[in-house]
Write an enzyme that holds these catalytic residues in place. Structure first.
Site, short mmCIF file in Angstrom:
data_model
loop_
_atom_site.label_atom_id
_atom_site.label_comp_id
_atom_site.label_asym_id
_atom_site.label_seq_id
_atom_site.Cartn_x
_atom_site.Cartn_y
_atom_site.Cartn_z
N THR A 13 0.76 -1.07 -0.32
CA THR A 13 -0.21 0.12 0.05
C THR A 13 0.85 1.44 -0.25
OG1 THR A 13 -1.73 -1.34 1.51
CG2 THR A 13 -2.08 1.27 1.17
N VAL A 14 1.51 1.22 0.88
CA VAL A 14 2.71 2.57 1.03
C VAL A 14 3.49 2.80 0.07
CG1 VAL A 14 3.96 4.18 2.19
CG2 VAL A 14 1.94 2.98 3.83
N LYS A 105 6.07 1.85 12.98
CA LYS A 105 6.32 2.22 14.18
C LYS A 105 6.42 1.37 15.04
CE LYS A 105 2.20 1.28 12.28
NZ LYS A 105 1.06 2.07 11.12
N GLU A 129 8.64 10.22 9.39
CA GLU A 129 7.93 11.21 10.05
C GLU A 129 6.64 10.48 10.04
OE1 GLU A 129 7.74 14.32 10.72
OE2 GLU A 129 5.71 13.83 10.94
N VAL A 132 4.81 7.97 12.43
CA VAL A 132 2.81 8.50 13.42
C VAL A 132 1.83 9.67 12.68
CG1 VAL A 132 2.47 9.46 15.65
CG2 VAL A 132 4.84 8.66 15.43
N GLY A 134 0.00 9.53 9.72
CA GLY A 134 -0.10 9.46 8.53
C GLY A 134 0.95 11.18 7.26
N GLY A 187 -6.91 -0.60 3.01
CA GLY A 187 -5.46 -1.14 2.86
C GLY A 187 -5.35 -0.19 3.65
N LYS A 205 2.44 4.37 18.39
CA LYS A 205 2.94 6.01 18.10
C LYS A 205 2.94 6.67 19.10
CE LYS A 205 0.11 4.75 13.61
NZ LYS A 205 -1.20 4.88 13.43
N GLY A 302 -3.30 5.58 5.00
CA GLY A 302 -3.63 5.07 3.63
C GLY A 302 -2.82 5.77 2.32
#
Ligand code: NDP
Ligand code: HSE
Length: 438
Positions: A13-14, A105, A129, A132, A134, A187, A205, A302
């Site tokens: 996804t990311v 995380k 970054e 935590v 998004g 996702g 987080k 997302g």
């Protein structure tokens, strides 16, 4: 002009969002950073999966080690997740002197000590970054913008999946399982969604934010964690009648010689800004002695929002490489020799307001028995509702208390559980409505 070569490990996804921005916004990013950022490698197990991207001259490989072993790769982006392979790959990349970006995380919260120590020893950047909130720049805010502040508290909604579930149950009456499935399809959820619903992801987080805010690497197991699976639509409805919404909050507070670090479903008043943060959106209020309160708000999960945060880290590191800057920012906001051990307060020592839900027999004297037990433990009731919604011969009795100490509350609830008029274990939800006075 030097080109900076990127190795991307994990294209789910990311990772796909990161690749998309690097390919489709290449010119824009170059015009801001000053040099081309070239996606030299993408490593993933499934290279056939349709990702809707034209990788052009990017080398696709199923061997993540090939990426790290290529000395031409300047920056490694880890988007695999988990605490095993990802950890080995990150440590290997750092040991080889390559800066690393991660959104992992869970790994940082539980194995951060070894990863940060290695990065510091090798003098390489480690940026996180996206781990935590998004797209919300909460790490940059604490580490850079608030450098002159003592941070008094951080209270936030840090899990998009849980906020999506609670919002959909509250506003649309959709069932927990249906909404969780939606979050997985979109996702937002972790590969193991119990990390989301059991509150662990939020706690990961909070561990990271607490390290940055208070200069301590807290032991993850010291964080008090409760998830959202005990919350029923009935509690959400009762919360509304008392003027509250239910949110899964991460709460970090400076208590002098200790810190509070806790994650649990929380009732917050309708007029609190966080109570209107819905869907996958995250938000966090940070109170500092100079700034007073600031609020960050944005999509917490997302593909593209998270990828945006990864690219922001990438730009920072690329600029450091261009200018030859090393160790410009302490990785955890404090210089390593200024980090210290600060104990995390036991949940038993906190004091707040409470919502209790009991199932009790519908007969005279029940309320006085329950309130008697509460009174025996110094808990004073602010309001009570008893509704005629009978279930198995019992009716729900709900109460909101004045400020009480958690250890007293636990003792009182244990006593109430033994009453013959009470038919099921009570549910407790903490209330936060005195943020400014704390
Ligand atoms: P995904 O599961 O979608 O992506 C991970 C990818 O890595 C998958 O394609 C997986 O393949 C692949 N992979 C697994 N093992 C290897 C390996 N050894 N070498 C190369 N590739 C491998 O996860 P996400 O993109 O959702 O999450 C990635 C990270 O980002 C996690 O740490 C997560 O916690 C974090 N994160 C996620 C957010 C989100 O909204 N999804 C937001 C913020 C952070 P396969 O599927 O075949 O196993
Ligand atoms: N599963 C996480 C969430 C992803 O729902 O917030 C973002 O960290």
């Amino acid at each position: 002009m030097k080109t900076i070569n990127i190795g991307l490990l994990g294209c789910g996804t990311v990772g796909t969002g990161v690749a998309k921005l690097l390919i489709e916004n290449r010119q824009l990013i170059q015009s801001r950073v000053g040099v081309p950022l070239h996606l030299k490698y993408v490593a993933d197990i499934d290279l056939e999966k349709a990702r809707g991207l034209d990788f052009q001259d990017t080398i696709l490989t199923s061997d993540a080690n090939q990426v790290i072993n290529d000395p031409q790769v300047d920056i490694i982006i880890e988007m695999i997740g988990g605490e095993t392979i990802a950890k080995d790959l990150i440590l290997k990349a750092i040991e080889s002197g390559r800066p690393v970006i991660t959104a992992n995380k869970a790994l940082l919260a539980k194995h951060g000590h070894v990863i940060f120590e290695t990065a510091h020893r090798k003098g390489v950047d480690l940026a996180f970054e996206a781990s935590v909130g998004g797209c919300m720049p909460i790490i940059k805010t604490i580490r850079e913008s608030l450098v002159g502040n003592h941070i008094k508290s951080m209270i936030g909604i840090l899990n998009g999946t849980c906020n999506y579930i609670l919002s959909k149950i509250t506003d649309e009456g959709i069932s927990f399982q249906t909404v969780l499935k939606e979050a997985q399809v979109e996702g937002y959820a972790e590969a193991d969604p119990s990390l989301d619903v059991d509150g662990l992801d939020t706690a990961h987080k909070l561990a990271i934010l607490s390290s940055l805010a208070y200069g301590t690497q807290i032991n993850f197991d010291d964080i008090y964690i409760e998830g959202i699976s005990q919350i029923t639509p009935m509690d959400i409805e009762f919360a509304g009648e008392f003027g509250y919404r239910v949110k899964l909050l991460a709460i970090g507070k400076d208590r002098g010689n200790a810190i509070e670090a806790r994650v649990h479903p929380t009732m917050i008043p309708f007029d609190n800004l966080l109570s209107n943060v819905n869907g996958t959106v995250n938000a966090v209020t940070v109170s500092g002695d100079a700034v007073q309160d600031i609020l960050l708000y944005g999509r917490g999960a997302g593909m593209m929002p998270t990828a945006s945060a990864v690219i922001s880290d990438l730009a920072d590191i690329a600029r450091n490489l261009i200018s030859g800057a090393t160790k410009r920012l302490p990785l955890l906001s404090f210089q390593p020799d200024s980090m210290r051990q600060i104990p995390v307060m036991s949940i038993d020592d906190i004091a707040t307001h409470y919502y209790f839900r009991f199932f009790a027999l519908d007969r005279p004297g029940v309320l006085s028995k329950i309130s008697g037990s509460l009174g025996n433990h110094n808990i004073s009731i602010k309001s009570v509702h008893q509704k005629g919604r009978k279930s198995n011969g019992s009716v729900p009795v709900v109460m909101v208390t004045h400020r009480a100490k958690e250890s007293d509350v636990k003792q009182a609830l244990r006593e109430i559980e033994t009453l013959d008029v009470v038919s099921a274990n009570p549910l407790l939800i903490r209330i936060e409505d005195e943020w400014q006075q704390d």
